[in-house]
Enzyme design. Structure first.
Site, PDB file in Angstrom:
ATOM      1  N   GLU A  19       0.851  -1.279  -0.062  1.00  0.00           N
ATOM      2  CA  GLU A  19       0.013  -0.032  -0.016  1.00  0.00           C
ATOM      3  C   GLU A  19       0.791   1.342  -0.020  1.00  0.00           C
ATOM      4  OE1 GLU A  19      -2.240  -1.776   3.145  1.00  0.00           O
ATOM      5  OE2 GLU A  19      -4.206  -0.771   2.396  1.00  0.00           O
TER       6      GLU A  19
ATOM      7  N   GLU B 187      -4.240  -9.204   3.915  1.00  0.00           N
ATOM      8  CA  GLU B 187      -4.816  -8.776   5.125  1.00  0.00           C
ATOM      9  C   GLU B 187      -6.147  -9.553   5.588  1.00  0.00           C
ATOM     10  OE1 GLU B 187      -3.874  -6.880   2.964  1.00  0.00           O
ATOM     11  OE2 GLU B 187      -2.872  -5.046   3.813  1.00  0.00           O
TER      12      GLU B 187
HETATM   13  C1  LIG Z   1       2.529   8.715  12.189  1.00  0.00           C
HETATM   14  C2  LIG Z   1       2.220   7.386  13.052  1.00  0.00           C
HETATM   15  C3  LIG Z   1       1.069   6.859  12.799  1.00  0.00           C
HETATM   16  C4  LIG Z   1       0.755   5.439  13.005  1.00  0.00           C
HETATM   17  C5  LIG Z   1      -0.166   4.695  12.201  1.00  0.00           C
HETATM   18  C6  LIG Z   1      -0.572   3.201  12.575  1.00  0.00           C
HETATM   19  C7  LIG Z   1      -1.130   2.308  11.620  1.00  0.00           C
HETATM   20  C8  LIG Z   1      -2.536   2.674  11.193  1.00  0.00           C
HETATM   21  C9  LIG Z   1      -3.399   1.634  11.105  1.00  0.00           C
HETATM   22  C10 LIG Z   1      -2.909   0.127  10.691  1.00  0.00           C
HETATM   23  C11 LIG Z   1      -3.125   0.180   9.028  1.00  0.00           C
HETATM   24  C12 LIG Z   1      -2.599  -1.049   8.456  1.00  0.00           C
HETATM   25  C13 LIG Z   1      -2.982  -1.564   7.133  1.00  0.00           C
HETATM   26  C14 LIG Z   1      -2.312  -2.693   6.578  1.00  0.00           C
HETATM   27  O1  LIG Z   1      -3.093  -2.971   5.328  1.00  0.00           O
HETATM   28  C15 LIG Z   1      -2.421  -3.755   7.342  1.00  0.00           C
HETATM   29  C16 LIG Z   1      -1.296  -4.910   7.283  1.00  0.00           C
HETATM   30  O2  LIG Z   1      -0.470  -4.605   6.342  1.00  0.00           O
HETATM   31  S1  LIG Z   1      -1.604  -6.290   7.969  1.00  0.00           S
HETATM   32  C17 LIG Z   1       0.047  -7.292   7.589  1.00  0.00           C
HETATM   33  C18 LIG Z   1      -0.055  -7.644   6.000  1.00  0.00           C
HETATM   34  N1  LIG Z   1       1.271  -8.655   5.817  1.00  0.00           N
HETATM   35  C19 LIG Z   1       1.208  -9.919   6.033  1.00  0.00           C
HETATM   36  O3  LIG Z   1       0.004 -10.461   6.335  1.00  0.00           O
HETATM   37  C20 LIG Z   1       2.637 -10.565   5.721  1.00  0.00           C
HETATM   38  C21 LIG Z   1       2.711 -11.402   7.064  1.00  0.00           C
HETATM   39  N2  LIG Z   1       4.133 -12.112   6.927  1.00  0.00           N
HETATM   40  C22 LIG Z   1       4.166 -13.158   5.880  1.00  0.00           C
HETATM   41  O4  LIG Z   1       3.515 -13.310   5.124  1.00  0.00           O
HETATM   42  C23 LIG Z   1       5.601 -13.728   6.023  1.00  0.00           C
HETATM   43  O5  LIG Z   1       6.243 -13.370   7.138  1.00  0.00           O
HETATM   44  C24 LIG Z   1       6.724 -13.203   4.807  1.00  0.00           C
HETATM   45  C25 LIG Z   1       6.608 -11.514   4.942  1.00  0.00           C
HETATM   46  C26 LIG Z   1       6.250 -13.979   3.647  1.00  0.00           C
HETATM   47  C27 LIG Z   1       8.033 -13.824   5.024  1.00  0.00           C
HETATM   48  O6  LIG Z   1       7.792 -15.266   5.322  1.00  0.00           O
HETATM   49  P1  LIG Z   1       9.335 -15.851   5.855  1.00  0.00           P
HETATM   50  O7  LIG Z   1      10.606 -15.372   4.919  1.00  0.00           O
HETATM   51  O8  LIG Z   1       8.835 -17.356   5.864  1.00  0.00           O
HETATM   52  O9  LIG Z   1       9.498 -15.486   7.030  1.00  0.00           O
HETATM   53  P2  LIG Z   1       8.544 -15.685   8.681  1.00  0.00           P
HETATM   54  O10 LIG Z   1       7.076 -15.590   8.119  1.00  0.00           O
HETATM   55  O11 LIG Z   1       9.036 -16.846   9.408  1.00  0.00           O
HETATM   56  O12 LIG Z   1       8.799 -14.324   9.128  1.00  0.00           O
HETATM   57  C28 LIG Z   1      10.157 -13.950   9.590  1.00  0.00           C
HETATM   58  C29 LIG Z   1       9.784 -13.198  10.969  1.00  0.00           C
HETATM   59  O13 LIG Z   1       9.118 -11.812  10.357  1.00  0.00           O
HETATM   60  C30 LIG Z   1       7.885 -11.557  11.347  1.00  0.00           C
HETATM   61  N3  LIG Z   1       7.046 -11.045  10.715  1.00  0.00           N
HETATM   62  C31 LIG Z   1       6.715 -11.350   9.325  1.00  0.00           C
HETATM   63  N4  LIG Z   1       5.686 -10.606   8.805  1.00  0.00           N
HETATM   64  C32 LIG Z   1       5.428  -9.809   9.803  1.00  0.00           C
HETATM   65  C33 LIG Z   1       4.607  -8.451   9.828  1.00  0.00           C
HETATM   66  N5  LIG Z   1       3.783  -8.002   8.848  1.00  0.00           N
HETATM   67  N6  LIG Z   1       4.609  -8.019  10.996  1.00  0.00           N
HETATM   68  C34 LIG Z   1       5.281  -8.214  12.147  1.00  0.00           C
HETATM   69  N7  LIG Z   1       6.139  -9.345  12.139  1.00  0.00           N
HETATM   70  C35 LIG Z   1       6.086 -10.121  10.914  1.00  0.00           C
HETATM   71  C36 LIG Z   1       7.474 -12.986  11.639  1.00  0.00           C
HETATM   72  O14 LIG Z   1       6.647 -13.472  12.639  1.00  0.00           O
HETATM   73  C37 LIG Z   1       8.909 -13.673  12.154  1.00  0.00           C
HETATM   74  O15 LIG Z   1       9.071 -13.389  13.273  1.00  0.00           O
HETATM   75  P3  LIG Z   1      10.069 -14.473  14.266  1.00  0.00           P
HETATM   76  O16 LIG Z   1       9.048 -15.586  14.287  1.00  0.00           O
HETATM   77  O17 LIG Z   1      11.076 -14.673  13.375  1.00  0.00           O
HETATM   78  O18 LIG Z   1      10.239 -13.567  15.488  1.00  0.00           O
END
Ligand SMILES: CCCCCCCCCCCCC[C@H](O)CC(=O)SCCNC(=O)CCNC(=O)[C@H](O)C(C)(C)COP(=O)(O)OP(=O)(O)OC[C@H]1O[C@@H](n2cnc3c(N)ncnc32)[C@H](O)[C@@H]1OP(=O)(O)O
Length: 629
Positions: A115, A135
């Site tokens: 986004e 999402e």
């Molecule tokens: C001015 C100040 C204002 C403040 C504003 C506040 C915000 C306003 C309102 C919020 C609006 C948000 C709108 C948005 O549309 C919402 C989103 O974006 S929701 C998140 C969407 N993304 C996802 O769903 C992706 C999730 N992740 C994955 O699919 C996978 O992790 C990956 C990215 C494809 C990577 O895969 P891999 O390589 O296999 O790695 P892992 O999955 O094992 O992850 C590694 C490690 O990273 C952590 N992690 C991954 N993604 C996120 C994330 N999005 N947020 C936090 N952490 C994440 C994951 O937990 C692992 O952590 P670990 O286990 O190693 O500790």
């Protein structure tokens, strides 16, 4: 853990490169969002800045908004953790800024990460970059404008498909659709992005504010028809998930009343969904799933996984052929052993059918299918077992047979070879009772169909070595499974939980409750299917074998329903031989089979738990539903 930060470097070309850094996926933590605001404000103030390029550090643009923030919101129910950034940051600061922005996207741009890129005026991507708005898989909707900008860049149908299925596309497909303006090598990415940004300044490239684009939306009536069909699909496939209809409502708001109105509704609906039970559950699953890959004294003691290149699978039945399929499509060479040519051929045919099925579903290309099948060899003896890295035994649930096999393979296989069993219930200490190398015994419990279902129970005994556990976990991830390490006990984790559920269902039927009504209650509750349709899928032989194990392990504490044994005696074995509780006809949904009713009556007569059972229906119904919940 390196801290989340946003840096900015202004080049002699007048382009400010703003870089997000929050390893491992550059999640949009609040610090990153605040940092973006701060750097943008500085870039807008500086006279030496003509344009901006936004990028991510470490070969990944951004994995989206920091999902940890949602957990904080869930704990406090305090939405102030989520002040509005969609309008404040992405519209006012980026899209409507007086200087253009180009997103230099590499690796992945998901959720809020994509986004941010959509709010920029162009997107330059490296090859095979993963682009998506997942999402809805977290129980929410895109909250940074994705519901409005994505349809305006790729068209409504494609955007709805990507959001509803949480389906990513590659940068190459994004280029064809108009989401990406150019695909260039990683080495060229920043250079091309900087040049593109300056071309926008000099009017050599269009300055596109996607929120206000409508050419790809079609007419309002066409758009509303697309949304109507999508609503019907969602109602049919995911009636229990509120985020799907909500997402379509928000998209419609923007189509009917304009992108900005859509953004306002998006933020409102997003904040409502964040606090929904569905979001709480799915976000818990997201972290729980990742937590399973951290096993104390296994993954945190510096061990390196060994390379598993060749695996022997013993037994080409439903499970063995599924396991072999899962391995060969992930480029692991498989030796499939059976006891005779007839069974071996049947197993190989099943594997070929599995691979063809994946091609038909678009999950495997023809080339990869051919390559996979070239990695399969059928054998009738152990001659090919000398150099295998792992053996997965997948024969019937018969303890003496398993013990015999493990004695044989321990003698033939190399000392480092992992000795795995796919048993779904039998205690591994029993399976390995006759061998000396107890450290190499491990359970690799797949779920049918093994080449499709993601869960893999990695079952350890007290003696299984950490190295063997790590090796199997690594193979599990390599074949796209979610390995969960559990201890060896009757039923391990899944069947130990599933067994009382199945018992309850049989108990109710023998009390006089309509079997098909039980399945309807469970599927209406939200499970994919009821317990009896599921039993048809797995076959009655498995049910009978597992039932015996539990009756032995929990003597006096199980209800032994006569029904399964009566069905087997009646020549029925569920979907496998087309004669189960349901009638299975190609191309149509399973239909209750009335010819099974006399067998059910006979079971009730033999069980004789409660004549008729009518008096308890209401209490039982409540009890059963509570029981299942
Ligand atoms: C001015 C100040 C204002 C403040 C504003 C506040 C915000 C306003 C309102 C919020 C609006 C948000 C709108 C948005 O549309 C919402 C989103 O974006 S929701 C998140 C969407 N993304 C996802 O769903 C992706 C999730 N992740 C994955 O699919 C996978 O992790 C990956 C990215 C494809 C990577 O895969 P891999 O390589 O296999 O790695 P892992 O999955 O094992 O992850 C590694 C490690 O990273 C952590 N992690 C991954 N993604 C996120 C994330 N999005 N947020 C936090 N952490 C994440 C994951 O937990 C692992 O952590 P670990 O286990 O190693 O500790």
């Amino acid at each position: 853990m390196s801290k989340a930060e946003v840096t900015m470097e202004v080049g002699n070309d007048g382009v400010a490169v703003i870089t997000m850094s929050n390893p491992p996926v550059n999640a949009l933590a609040l610090a990153i969002i605040a940092g973006l605001k701060e750097k943008y404000a500085e870039a807008m103030r500086r006279n030496d800045v003509k344009a901006i390029v936004v990028t991510g550090k470490g070969g990944r643009f951004s994995g989206g908004f920091d999902i940890n923030v949602f957990q904080k919101v869930h704990k406090t129910a305090d939405l102030s953790h989520l002040p509005d950034a969609s309008i404040d940051l992405l519209v006012n600061t980026v899209e409507d800024a007086k200087k253009p922005s180009v997103a230099a996207v590499e690796g992945l741009a998901l959720g809020g990460g994509l986004e941010v890129a959509l709010a920029c005026h162009a997107r330059i991507a490296a090859p095979k970059t993963q682009l998506g708005l997942p999402e809805l898989s977290l129980g929410v909707i895109p909250g940074f404008g994705g519901t409005q900008r994505l349809p305006r860049l790729v068209g409504l149908s494609k955007a709805v498909e990507m959001m509803r299925l949480s389906k990513s596309i590659s940068s190459e497909e994004g280029y064809k659709l108009g989401l990406v303006d150019a695909v260039v090598s990683s080495e060229e990415l920043l250079k091309v992005s900087r040049r593109w940004a300056l071309d926008i300044v000099n009017k050599r490239k269009p300055w596109v504010r996607s929120l206000h684009q409508t050419d790809k939306l079609g007419s309002v009536s066409e758009a509303l028809e697309i949304l109507k069909i999508s609503r019907q699909q969602a109602k049919k496939t995911v009636p229990h998930l509120p985020q799907h209809q909500a997402c379509l409502d928000v998209i419609e708001e923007g189509i009917v009343h304009g992108g900005y109105s859509g953004l306002l509704k998006e933020t409102k609906v997003f904040n409502e969904l964040v606090l929904s039970d569905t979001a709480k559950g799915l976000i818990h699953v997201f972290f729980a799933q990742r937590a399973t890959s951290k096993v104390p004294n296994v993954t945190d003691i510096g061990l390196k996984p060994r390379n598993v290149k060749k695996v022997a699978v013993i037994g080409g039945g439903l499970m063995g052929s599924g396991i072999a399929t899962a391995l060969i499509i992930s480029n692991i060479y498989v030796v499939l052993k059976e006891v005779n040519s007839e069974y071996l051929l049947k197993g190989i045919k099943t594997i070929e059918a599995n691979v063809r099925g994946l091609v038909t579903k678009g999950k495997l290309t023809q080339d990869k299918a051919r390559k996979a099948l070239s990695m399969l060899k059928g054998v009738l003896d152990y001659s090919e077992f000398k150099d295998v890295d792992m053996v997965i035994e997948a024969v019937i649930e018969n303890i003496p047979l398993k013990q015999k096999i493990f004695s044989e393979i321990e003698k033939i296989c190399s000392p480092h070879c992992i000795l795995a069993t796919n048993t779904s219930t039998i205690d591994l200490n029993l399976v390995g009772e006759k061998i000396s190398s107890q450290d190499r015994i491990i359970g690799a419990h797949f779920f049918s169909p093994a080449h499709v279902m993601p869960l893999l129970e990695v079952v350890r005994t007290e003696k299984t070595s950490a190295q063997v556990i790590l090796d199997l976990m690594t193979v599990g991830k390599a074949i796209k499974k979610i390995p969960v390490v559990v201890r060896s006990c009757t039923g391990f984790a899944v069947n130990r939980t599933f067994f009382p559920y199945a018992q309850g269902a049989h108990f109710l039927v023998n009390l006089g409750v309509d079997l098909f009504r039980i399945d309807r209650v469970i599927s209406n509750f939200g499970l994919p299917m009821g317990p009896f349709q599921l039993q048809d899928l797995s076959g009655y032989g498995v049910a009978e074998a597992v039932g015996k194990e539990f009756a032995t392990a929990f003597q006096g504490r199980t209800f032994e329903s006569p029904l399964v044994n009566l069905l087997l005696k009646n020549g029925r074995n569920g979907k496998q031989n087309g004669r189960g509780y349901y009638i299975y006809e190609k191309g149509s949904k399973p239909r209750p089979d009335p010819s099974v009713l006399p067998i059910i009556e006979e079971s009730r007569r033999l069980a004789n738990i409660m004549p008729g059972g009518k008096v308890l229906i209401s209490a039982i119904k409540g009890g059963f539903i509570a029981f299942c919940i």
